[in-house]
Design a protein around this motif. Structure first.
Motif, PDB file in Angstrom:
ATOM      1  N   GLY A  53      21.268  -2.328   9.795  1.00  0.00           N
ATOM      2  CA  GLY A  53      21.763  -2.336   8.269  1.00  0.00           C
ATOM      3  C   GLY A  53      21.416  -0.747   8.151  1.00  0.00           C
ATOM      4  N   GLN A  54      21.974  -0.476   6.768  1.00  0.00           N
ATOM      5  CA  GLN A  54      21.875   0.861   6.271  1.00  0.00           C
ATOM      6  C   GLN A  54      20.915   1.340   5.662  1.00  0.00           C
ATOM      7  OE1 GLN A  54      22.585  -1.583   4.512  1.00  0.00           O
ATOM      8  NE2 GLN A  54      21.939  -1.227   2.153  1.00  0.00           N
ATOM      9  N   GLY A  55      19.763   0.400   5.460  1.00  0.00           N
ATOM     10  CA  GLY A  55      18.281   0.867   5.378  1.00  0.00           C
ATOM     11  C   GLY A  55      18.236   0.824   3.534  1.00  0.00           C
ATOM     12  N   THR A  56      16.898   0.329   3.331  1.00  0.00           N
ATOM     13  CA  THR A  56      16.657   0.495   1.798  1.00  0.00           C
ATOM     14  C   THR A  56      15.232   0.997   1.509  1.00  0.00           C
ATOM     15  OG1 THR A  56      16.456  -1.253  -0.144  1.00  0.00           O
ATOM     16  CG2 THR A  56      15.570  -2.155   2.117  1.00  0.00           C
ATOM     17  N   GLN A  57      15.274   1.697   0.530  1.00  0.00           N
ATOM     18  CA  GLN A  57      13.989   2.644   0.153  1.00  0.00           C
ATOM     19  C   GLN A  57      12.804   1.709  -0.404  1.00  0.00           C
ATOM     20  OE1 GLN A  57      13.225   6.107   1.034  1.00  0.00           O
ATOM     21  NE2 GLN A  57      11.163   5.278   0.305  1.00  0.00           N
ATOM     22  N   VAL A  58      11.938   1.663   0.077  1.00  0.00           N
ATOM     23  CA  VAL A  58      10.416   0.990  -0.635  1.00  0.00           C
ATOM     24  C   VAL A  58       9.530   1.930  -0.761  1.00  0.00           C
ATOM     25  CG1 VAL A  58       8.663  -0.411  -0.300  1.00  0.00           C
ATOM     26  CG2 VAL A  58      10.946  -1.081   0.451  1.00  0.00           C
ATOM     27  N   THR A  59       9.127   2.404  -2.241  1.00  0.00           N
ATOM     28  CA  THR A  59       8.421   3.256  -2.146  1.00  0.00           C
ATOM     29  C   THR A  59       6.927   2.719  -3.097  1.00  0.00           C
ATOM     30  OG1 THR A  59       9.931   4.923  -2.750  1.00  0.00           O
ATOM     31  CG2 THR A  59       7.987   5.306  -3.997  1.00  0.00           C
ATOM     32  N   VAL A  60       5.861   2.844  -2.636  1.00  0.00           N
ATOM     33  CA  VAL A  60       4.619   2.279  -3.159  1.00  0.00           C
ATOM     34  C   VAL A  60       3.561   3.422  -3.770  1.00  0.00           C
ATOM     35  CG1 VAL A  60       2.781   0.809  -3.089  1.00  0.00           C
ATOM     36  CG2 VAL A  60       4.658   0.587  -1.428  1.00  0.00           C
ATOM     37  N   SER A  61       3.573   3.240  -5.131  1.00  0.00           N
ATOM     38  CA  SER A  61       2.812   4.271  -5.935  1.00  0.00           C
ATOM     39  C   SER A  61       1.380   3.769  -5.900  1.00  0.00           C
ATOM     40  CB  SER A  61       3.128   4.448  -7.282  1.00  0.00           C
ATOM     41  OG  SER A  61       3.225   3.282  -7.964  1.00  0.00           O
ATOM     42  N   SER A  62       0.542   4.927  -5.952  1.00  0.00           N
ATOM     43  CA  SER A  62      -0.949   4.568  -5.943  1.00  0.00           C
ATOM     44  C   SER A  62      -1.394   4.663  -7.224  1.00  0.00           C
ATOM     45  CB  SER A  62      -1.752   5.766  -5.094  1.00  0.00           C
ATOM     46  OG  SER A  62      -1.516   6.772  -5.730  1.00  0.00           O
ATOM     47  N   LYS A  80       0.920  -1.179   0.042  1.00  0.00           N
ATOM     48  CA  LYS A  80      -0.247  -0.184   0.031  1.00  0.00           C
ATOM     49  C   LYS A  80       1.137   1.129   0.125  1.00  0.00           C
ATOM     50  CE  LYS A  80      -3.243  -2.592   3.100  1.00  0.00           C
ATOM     51  NZ  LYS A  80      -4.026  -2.309   4.252  1.00  0.00           N
ATOM     52  N   PRO A  81       0.451   2.300  -0.510  1.00  0.00           N
ATOM     53  CA  PRO A  81       1.121   3.690  -0.393  1.00  0.00           C
ATOM     54  C   PRO A  81       1.709   3.661   0.945  1.00  0.00           C
ATOM     55  CG  PRO A  81      -0.732   4.024  -1.618  1.00  0.00           C
ATOM     56  CD  PRO A  81      -0.923   2.451  -1.233  1.00  0.00           C
ATOM     57  N   GLU A  82       0.942   3.626   2.176  1.00  0.00           N
ATOM     58  CA  GLU A  82       1.435   3.893   3.558  1.00  0.00           C
ATOM     59  C   GLU A  82       2.353   2.941   3.772  1.00  0.00           C
ATOM     60  OE1 GLU A  82      -1.615   3.325   2.318  1.00  0.00           O
ATOM     61  OE2 GLU A  82      -3.078   2.290   3.892  1.00  0.00           O
ATOM     62  N   ASP A  83       2.774   2.049   2.933  1.00  0.00           N
ATOM     63  CA  ASP A  83       4.262   1.183   3.226  1.00  0.00           C
ATOM     64  C   ASP A  83       5.425   1.908   2.774  1.00  0.00           C
ATOM     65  OD1 ASP A  83       2.330  -1.743   2.423  1.00  0.00           O
ATOM     66  OD2 ASP A  83       2.710  -1.103   4.538  1.00  0.00           O
TER      67      ASP A  83
END
Length: 121
Positions: free
Chosen positions: A112-121, A86-89
């Motif tokens: 860890g250094q982090g990894t970007q997750v982007t969910v588009s609507s 979902k976009p809120e993720d």
């Protein structure tokens, strides 16, 4: 222990991603592992955790039924399978390691250094 997260990316709502977190060293099986996330302007929040042997898992209510945490101690890796996104993720996702502890309130001393997750609507 050093952690390296990967697998983030851009996905449409309803899609899936699998995050991986690879750990260095020979003591991976002595760490409870967790995934957390931080969205812009928000505090870091718990997502999921798994115990040392992988037999017990914990989830935030917001991801229960959609996300699955697992680990492969032979490969020193923990995974987060994310379905029905979902976009809120949308957030930066971090893996953490807690020595001989498990669950959302464990002392995650290594990140860890982090990894970007982007969910588009």
């Amino acid at each position: 222990v050093q952690l390296q997260a990967s697998g983030g990316g851009l996905v449409q709502a309803g899609g899936s991603l699998r995050l991986s977190c690879a750990a260095s060293g020979r003591t991976f099986s002595t760490y409870g592992m967790g995934w957390f996330r931080q969205a812009p302007g928000k505090e870091r929040e718990f997502v999921a955790a798994i115990n040392l042997g992988g037999s017990s898992t914990y989830y935030a209510d917001s991801v229960k039924g959609r996300f699955t945490i697992s680990r492969d101690n032979a490969k020193n890796t923990v995974y987060l399978q994310m379905n029905s996104l979902k976009p809120e993720d949308t957030a930066v996702y971090y893996c953490g390691a807690a020595k001989m502890q498990t669950g959302p309130r464990a002392n995650y001393a290594y990140w860890g250094q982090g990894t970007q997750v982007t969910v588009s609507s």
